[in-house]
Design an enzyme around this catalytic site. Sequence first.
Site, PDB file in Angstrom:
ATOM      1  N   LYS A 248       0.824  -1.221   0.000  1.00 59.25           N
ATOM      2  CA  LYS A 248       0.000   0.000   0.000  1.00 59.25           C
ATOM      3  C   LYS A 248       0.849   1.257   0.000  1.00 59.25           C
ATOM      4  CE  LYS A 248      -4.387  -1.652   1.708  1.00 59.25           C
ATOM      5  NZ  LYS A 248      -5.407  -1.645   2.727  1.00 59.25           N
TER       6      LYS A 248
ATOM      7  N   LYS B 148      -5.442 -10.383  -5.523  1.00 56.66           N
ATOM      8  CA  LYS B 148      -6.676 -10.692  -4.790  1.00 56.66           C
ATOM      9  C   LYS B 148      -7.782  -9.697  -5.120  1.00 56.66           C
ATOM     10  CE  LYS B 148      -6.067  -8.004  -0.666  1.00 56.66           C
ATOM     11  NZ  LYS B 148      -6.196  -7.698   0.688  1.00 56.66           N
TER      12      LYS B 148
ATOM     13  N   LYS C 176     -11.631  -4.507  -2.052  1.00 53.30           N
ATOM     14  CA  LYS C 176     -12.562  -3.391  -2.078  1.00 53.30           C
ATOM     15  C   LYS C 176     -11.849  -2.075  -2.337  1.00 53.30           C
ATOM     16  CE  LYS C 176     -13.343  -3.920   2.925  1.00 53.30           C
ATOM     17  NZ  LYS C 176     -12.129  -3.599   3.607  1.00 53.30           N
TER      18      LYS C 176
HETATM   19  P1  TYM Z   1     -10.161  -6.017   5.247  1.00 51.12           P
HETATM   20  O1  TYM Z   1     -11.113  -4.947   5.651  1.00 51.12           O
HETATM   21  O2  TYM Z   1      -9.265  -5.749   4.099  1.00 51.12           O
HETATM   22  O3  TYM Z   1     -10.936  -7.352   4.930  1.00 51.12           O
HETATM   23  C1  TYM Z   1     -11.880  -7.912   5.829  1.00 51.12           C
HETATM   24  C2  TYM Z   1     -11.768  -9.409   5.796  1.00 51.12           C
HETATM   25  O4  TYM Z   1     -11.965  -9.914   4.469  1.00 51.12           O
HETATM   26  C3  TYM Z   1     -10.891 -10.765   4.118  1.00 51.12           C
HETATM   27  N1  TYM Z   1     -10.634 -10.619   2.670  1.00 51.12           N
HETATM   28  C4  TYM Z   1     -10.547 -11.644   1.803  1.00 51.12           C
HETATM   29  N2  TYM Z   1     -10.672 -12.975   1.967  1.00 51.12           N
HETATM   30  C5  TYM Z   1     -10.552 -13.756   0.858  1.00 51.12           C
HETATM   31  N3  TYM Z   1     -10.307 -13.269  -0.371  1.00 51.12           N
HETATM   32  C6  TYM Z   1     -10.179 -11.939  -0.589  1.00 51.12           C
HETATM   33  N4  TYM Z   1      -9.963 -11.473  -1.812  1.00 51.12           N
HETATM   34  C7  TYM Z   1     -10.295 -11.062   0.532  1.00 51.12           C
HETATM   35  N5  TYM Z   1     -10.221  -9.720   0.670  1.00 51.12           N
HETATM   36  C8  TYM Z   1     -10.423  -9.473   1.989  1.00 51.12           C
HETATM   37  C9  TYM Z   1      -9.705 -10.267   4.933  1.00 51.12           C
HETATM   38  O5  TYM Z   1      -8.727 -11.268   5.082  1.00 51.12           O
HETATM   39  C10 TYM Z   1     -10.367  -9.893   6.232  1.00 51.12           C
HETATM   40  O6  TYM Z   1     -10.505 -11.009   7.066  1.00 51.12           O
HETATM   41  N6  TYM Z   1      -6.586  -5.475   8.683  1.00 51.12           N
HETATM   42  C11 TYM Z   1      -7.897  -6.025   8.425  1.00 51.12           C
HETATM   43  C12 TYM Z   1      -8.989  -5.488   9.305  1.00 51.12           C
HETATM   44  C13 TYM Z   1      -8.760  -5.620  10.770  1.00 51.12           C
HETATM   45  C14 TYM Z   1      -8.881  -6.821  11.523  1.00 51.12           C
HETATM   46  C15 TYM Z   1      -8.645  -6.430  12.877  1.00 51.12           C
HETATM   47  C16 TYM Z   1      -9.163  -8.145  11.194  1.00 51.12           C
HETATM   48  C17 TYM Z   1      -8.475  -4.622  11.629  1.00 51.12           C
HETATM   49  N7  TYM Z   1      -8.411  -5.104  12.918  1.00 51.12           N
HETATM   50  C18 TYM Z   1      -8.699  -7.372  13.891  1.00 51.12           C
HETATM   51  C19 TYM Z   1      -9.200  -9.075  12.218  1.00 51.12           C
HETATM   52  C20 TYM Z   1      -8.961  -8.699  13.559  1.00 51.12           C
HETATM   53  C21 TYM Z   1      -8.293  -5.688   6.992  1.00 51.12           C
HETATM   54  O7  TYM Z   1      -7.825  -4.738   6.415  1.00 51.12           O
HETATM   55  O8  TYM Z   1      -9.289  -6.466   6.501  1.00 51.12           O
END
Ligand code: TYM
Length: 330
Positions: A111, A192, A195
Site C-alpha cells: 500500500k 486478490k 474493495k
Molecule cells: P479487510 O477490511 O481488508 O478485509 C476484511 C476481511 O476480508 C478478508 N478478505 C478476503 N478474503 C478472501 N479473499 C479476498 N480477496 C479477501 N479480501 C479481503 C480479509 O482477510 C479480512 O478477514 N486489517 C484487516 C482489518 C482488521 C482486523 C482487525 C481483522 C483490523 N483489525 C482485527 C481481524 C482482527 C483488513 O484490512 O481487513
Amino acid sequence: MHRVLSGIAPSGNFTLGNFLGALRHWVSFQDGHDAFYCVVDLHALTSDIDPAAVRANTLDAALNLLAIGLDPERCTLFVQSHVPEHTRLTWLLECTATMGELRRMTQFKDKGQGQEAVRVGLFTYPCLMAADILLYDASAVPVGDDQRQHLELTREVAVRFNNRYGETFTVPEAAIAGTGARVMDLQHPERKMSKSVDSPLGTIGLLDSDEEITRKVRKAVTDTDGEMRYDRAAKPGLANLLDLLAAATDRSPNEVAAGYERYGDLKNDVAAALCDLLRPVRERRARLESDLPYVHAVLSRGAAQAHEVASATYARAADAIGLLPAPPAT
Ligand code: TYM
C-alpha cells in the site's frame, strides 16, 4: 466459551472476497462462541480521507454486517472508534513491537509503494490491529489468507509483552478457512479481489444484482488450452472459478473440476451459485435500510458491551507495564 474477534475496514464496497474469506465464517462463529465483530473505522484513516465518505462507509459497513446475518443477540457488533481503549492499547503495543517487524509487513509495502507521503498510521496499522484483537482476549480470529502475517505479528507482540511484563494477553490463533480464503480478481487472477482496488469487472460486490454477478463471471479471464483441472499456478483464472464454486457449495476445487468439461458450463454454475449465496444478503439489507434507528441502537449497545471487556484488559496491560492506575473520575 471461546472468545472470537474480527474486524473489517469501511474502506469501500464489501466484496465477494470479504464474504467468502471472512464474513460468512463470522456468522458461523456466533454459535458456541462469544463473538465480537468490529467495523474498524480508524483503520480506514490510513489512506486518503474524505470525512463524509468515512462516516457513510462506517454506517454502510454496519448495515452490511447485519445483512449477512450477524445477530446482535448472539454477537457484539461495534465501531472501533467508539471504544477508546483501542487507541490506548495501540500505544503500549507500539512500545513493544519493533520498526523491523513493521517494515516487513507486506501490506505496508504494497500500500505504501509509490506513495510520496506515507502516513505514519499506515506503518503502525498492525499495532492497532493487534490491539483490536488482544483487548478482547480472543483465542480465534476468523480472517482471510491476506491477514496471516498481521496475525503472526499480533501473536509475537502478545508473547513478548507477556514475557516482559507478566501474563496479560491471550495469544490468538488465526482461523483461516480452506476454500474461499483467497478470492482473486476475475480479470486479474494473479491479484486478490479487493474493495480498495478499482477493478469493476474483476470485483463482485456483496450487493451486486444477479445480472451483474452473471455478467462478471461470464467475462472472467480463463485460459486458452480448455483443459479442466485445478492448477493455481498455471491456470489461475480457472482455479479461481473452481475455488468460488467449491466455497459456495462446500466441496473441494478438485471435486468441482471433475464435474465439468467446458468452461462455459462451469461459469454458468458459478454464476448461479453466487447469485443464490448473495441474494438473501441483498434482501435483508433492503429491509434494514428502512430502519436506521435500529442499526444505531445495535451499535450503541455493542459499544457498551465491548467497552466493558476492553477497559478491563487495558487496565491489566497498563498496570503490567507500570502505569499508575488513573484516579477515579470526579
Ligand atoms: P479487510 O477490511 O481488508 O478485509 C476484511 C476481511 O476480508 C478478508 N478478505 C478476503 N478474503 C478472501 N479473499 C479476498 N480477496 C479477501 N479480501 C479481503 C480479509 O482477510 C479480512 O478477514 N486489517 C484487516 C482489518 C482488521 C482486523 C482487525 C481483522 C483490523 N483489525 C482485527 C481481524 C482482527 C483488513 O484490512 O481487513
